[in-house]
Write an enzyme that holds these catalytic residues in place. Structure first.
Site, short mmCIF file in Angstrom:
data_model
loop_
_atom_site.label_atom_id
_atom_site.label_comp_id
_atom_site.label_asym_id
_atom_site.label_seq_id
_atom_site.Cartn_x
_atom_site.Cartn_y
_atom_site.Cartn_z
N GLY A 16 0.86 -1.35 0.06
CA GLY A 16 0.05 -0.16 0.24
C GLY A 16 0.77 1.29 0.15
N ARG A 165 5.98 12.66 -1.07
CA ARG A 165 6.62 11.21 -1.21
C ARG A 165 5.75 10.07 -1.56
NH1 ARG A 165 8.79 8.27 4.37
NH2 ARG A 165 9.89 10.25 4.66
N ARG A 225 -12.42 -6.74 38.10
CA ARG A 225 -12.73 -7.91 38.70
C ARG A 225 -13.96 -7.57 39.28
NH1 ARG A 225 -7.70 -9.74 41.72
NH2 ARG A 225 -8.87 -11.59 42.32
N HIS A 226 -14.77 -8.81 39.88
CA HIS A 226 -15.73 -8.92 40.49
C HIS A 226 -15.43 -8.06 42.05
CE1 HIS A 226 -13.56 -12.08 42.62
NE2 HIS A 226 -13.21 -12.46 41.23
N GLU A 228 -14.70 -8.26 46.22
CA GLU A 228 -14.37 -9.21 46.96
C GLU A 228 -15.29 -10.66 47.04
OE1 GLU A 228 -12.07 -8.65 50.99
OE2 GLU A 228 -14.13 -9.09 51.23
N ASN A 232 -12.22 -15.45 47.92
CA ASN A 232 -10.91 -14.32 48.04
C ASN A 232 -10.42 -14.14 49.55
OD1 ASN A 232 -12.14 -12.27 45.74
ND2 ASN A 232 -10.56 -13.43 45.38
N ARG A 277 -20.03 -14.45 41.63
CA ARG A 277 -19.23 -13.42 42.23
C ARG A 277 -19.33 -12.26 41.04
NH1 ARG A 277 -15.93 -17.45 41.49
NH2 ARG A 277 -13.81 -17.18 40.81
N GLU A 301 -13.76 -17.78 35.14
CA GLU A 301 -12.25 -17.90 35.65
C GLU A 301 -11.49 -19.06 35.44
OE1 GLU A 301 -9.63 -16.38 36.09
OE2 GLU A 301 -9.01 -15.90 38.24
N LYS A 330 4.06 -20.85 34.83
CA LYS A 330 2.59 -20.49 35.07
C LYS A 330 1.87 -20.36 33.76
CE LYS A 330 0.30 -17.84 38.71
NZ LYS A 330 0.28 -16.46 39.43
N TYR A 341 -2.73 -20.92 31.47
CA TYR A 341 -3.28 -19.49 30.85
C TYR A 341 -3.44 -19.88 29.40
CZ TYR A 341 -3.04 -16.63 35.05
OH TYR A 341 -3.28 -15.69 35.99
N HIS A 367 -12.58 -11.90 35.89
CA HIS A 367 -11.71 -12.42 36.86
C HIS A 367 -10.32 -12.43 36.96
CE1 HIS A 367 -15.44 -15.01 38.22
NE2 HIS A 367 -15.63 -14.82 36.65
N ALA A 369 -7.60 -14.06 36.24
CA ALA A 369 -6.63 -14.55 35.17
C ALA A 369 -7.34 -14.15 33.74
CB ALA A 369 -6.65 -16.22 35.33
N TYR A 404 -1.13 3.81 17.80
CA TYR A 404 0.29 2.90 18.19
C TYR A 404 0.34 2.90 19.65
CZ TYR A 404 1.68 3.64 13.43
OH TYR A 404 1.62 3.83 12.12
#
Lengths: 437, 437
Positions: A16, A165, A225-226, A228, A232, A277, A301, A330, A341, A367, A369, A404
């Site tokens: 392009g 250009r 997140r939800h 507490e 938790n 939750r 979650e 992990k 994950y 959640h 994660a 960006y």
């Protein structure tokens, strides 16, 4: 065992005129692919040119009739191509070749070179076409005037030179033609109008769906997140426990925050999981806002399998080997009968599509994660970092993706008083550092 | 709570000359949408014409200059349109309007009628273009010669008349133009070359991805459950138990079956889950075949949540309310902390895309609920039937999808002797009954 889409190395070639969003698109694709677990890298020919030929190149340098400059530019393109090939030969899964590649001859040369170097390689071309003069001008002003090529020039002077250009490239520009017999997608005015030819396999098909859903309208994305939960407080993983009294108060305060933040705009999209939750937090918010939400299992979650309901201490005692393995990695560690994950990334991908597609503000209440994975997508985090990202309770993360970079603000909400503390206003990443110019 | 894609009713209008696969495409879309939980129905204008004007219509009937016939055909189109509108006003989510709709004026009339009748309706056009004379001829011979319009005519006579009918339409055919300002996808030569314009929202985006992956090359799809597992013997649900001795023997016999069935062809795609019983079955097969497989969490058995590891009797004793609820509606019932069949459908959708895309034979070794969902997709089963489909252990289901039906063979394999018993060779469904002609 095979992994979907990983049988062949892939090259994505951009095509392009300048200021058509090629760098924007290639960076988005690169981020998306890395997030999905495909090691990907953008090779920007302009950066090679600036390193090798310097930044003092005005539009004459881009005149196809300027033989010396043409030769220098060809050499830069070849250097980038070589580096790209080396990357694929070593760790890379996908290379993105970010340049104008405006002539058939150039594309043919690239195809031939790649076919010589690899017995099997997929090449997929992405042509970005934009005929809206306003969009082009905005693009020049937004991304090109900070370009080292124009240091010390006035904005008008730089804009004018950049337009010249573009004209130089336009002299020789040949849009991709079906006769070239290559796999391609043409994107006209980012996402509105699309042409696809000869798409093959898992990854190309994913990319087409992804590109189809992109747009360039700015809108905020709110992650929280939800409130507490009982688990938790007990430091237990998994479960489907309800909110604590504190958690419920957060939910109410969160609703109030959104009432003020959205100024009564009910034209939003809200997503939550199917867990107690999250649902109860979302209910409180929706009641105040007068909106509805989508409840999706894809936002549940991470599933801790056999470790469900245990504390980390109990996991360490009961499953010492799993505990160690997870600590080591992990990201890829999959709880026996549960998820890793990477599993989570693969199921929240559909939510990324929903968020990308939305031109309305988006709220996601989910959640830890899950939000780590979503957050990482917007922030160009290295995938192995994802399980370590800081997504605390009782905080809203407001993201506004721009060309960006992604503007971020964190709003810490006190569940008791409802006071807000705006935390990270300064984490805006500058265009320049992101562009590696 | 909202459901993704269900905010607005949708009409999908087909466009194209006769014998371009419009009916094939609209039936595929309809099946896919119903399977995903969107109530969808095809309204085929040709069927209205045959009912109202009879089947004794030769190509002159389709001459745009034939005023009386034109009027009669317009009336049929309007009747179909009305029925379609009523369907959407009542139970329907999506109507497919299967006709040629070859002129701009006709499409405009349909758009205007729909906009008058609904305050909000999405209209999405699918144009099928095919310029390959061989494909068109094959299409005529495969699907049109059984058409009641040609009962009692010789094959040559019918083909010739049908080609003249196409010519009549061609006189007035105007392909969809961007100026019409409608959302559309143009499919050229089924899946090779695609143009997309103005795609909006969840469902349209899904459909584009779906259509992008279609092809018309026939190839077999083999479905098998894992060999008998320890939990199978104990009548327990869930778990991640390994194969019994009998199960392992089935795995070995299954491998032998595929060696013979595939005649040494290693060019296949094989998918399995991440569960022990499926992986061990697949390992045995792969070792004999010399191929690799993809192990995907999306193919894991339905998650029975808190009922994991229980027998149905134990579930009835321990969770009588859940047991009853599930019995009442096995499709939508979600095990607490687990999944419903609808949840499973939504996660195996990506496998359907993989299977549709593959031009190679496909083997799926998975689990009862998973295979029920996959099988239903290929067989146009009503979604509520899915949880009752018969997918026994130690049996291979071989499916060969063709234009309007799916050929099915069941091969019962004795784990001890390795003897095969071919069961259902006769379940081939006839083109005619499927076309409701």
């Amino acid at each position: 065992m095979q992994e979907l889409g990983k049988q062949q190395k892939m090259v994505i070639g951009m095509v392009g005129l300048p200021a058509r969003g090629k760098t924007y698109i290639s960076r988005k694709i690169c981020r998306y692919l890395n997030w999905m677990g495909f090691k990907s890298k953008v090779f920007n020919i302009g950066n090679y040119r600036r390193q090798i030929c310097g930044t003092d190149c005005n539009s004459n340098f881009f005149d196809p009739g300027n033989k010396d400059a043409s030769k220098a530019r060809d050499e830069c393109a070849l250097l980038a191509l070589n580096d790209m090939i080396n990357y694929l030969r070593n760790e890379g899964d996908v290379s993105l070749y970010d340049g104008t590649n405006t002539t058939k001859q150039r594309r043919k040369l690239i195809m031939e070179t790649l076919q010589q170097k690899f017995s099997e390689v997929q090449v997929f071309w992405v042509e970005s076409i934009c005929n809206d003069e306003d969009v082009i001008l905005r693009n020049i002003q937004l991304t090109k005037l900070n370009n080292p090529d124009y240091i010390g020039k006035s904005s008008e002077e730089a804009t004018q030179d950049f337009q010249q250009r573009i004209e130089q490239y336009n002299k020789v520009y040949e849009p991709i033609d079906m006769d070239e017999n290559i796999s391609f997608i043409k994107i006209i005015d980012i996402g509105n109008d699309i042409m696809i030819y000869n798409i093959q396999g898992f990854l190309q098909s994913k990319l087409v769906s992804y590109l189809m859903n992109l747009h360039i309208y700015p809108r905020p994305i709110y992650l929280s997140r939800h409130g507490e939960s009982q688990y938790n407080v007990l430091h237990k993983v998994g479960g489907d426990s309800d909110l604590t009294q504190t958690g419920l108060m957060y939910a109410k305060q969160l609703g109030k925050y959104f009432v003020q933040e959205l100024e009564g705009n009910r034209n939003i999209k809200m997503f939550t999981s199917t867990m107690q939750r999250a649902l109860h937090t979302s209910n409180e918010v929706c009641e105040l806002l007068g909106v509805e939400y989508y409840s999706l299992k894809a936002l549940d979650e991470i599933n801790p399998g056999i470790c469900d309901g245990l504390t980390y201490q109990q996991i360490a005692d009961k499953f010492p080997q799993d505990y160690e393995e997870r600590k080591m990695n992990k990201l890829t560690y999959r709880y026996p009968r549960g998820e890793s994950y990477l599993d989570v990334i693969s199921r929240v991908e559909q939510i990324i599509f929903e968020i990308e597609r939305s031109r309305l503000p988006v709220i996601v209440i989910a959640h830890q994660a899950i939000l780590r994975c979503l957050y990482a997508y917007f922030h160009e985090h290295e995938v192995p970092e994802i399980p370590k990202l800081n997504i605390p309770l009782h905080q809203v993360i407001k993201l506004v993706p721009a060309a960006y970079y992604c503007k971020e603000t964190r709003i810490k909400i006190d569940p008791m008083t409802g006071n807000w503390e705006i935390q990270d206003e300064a984490t805006i990443k500058k265009v320049k550092s992101f562009l590696d110019l």
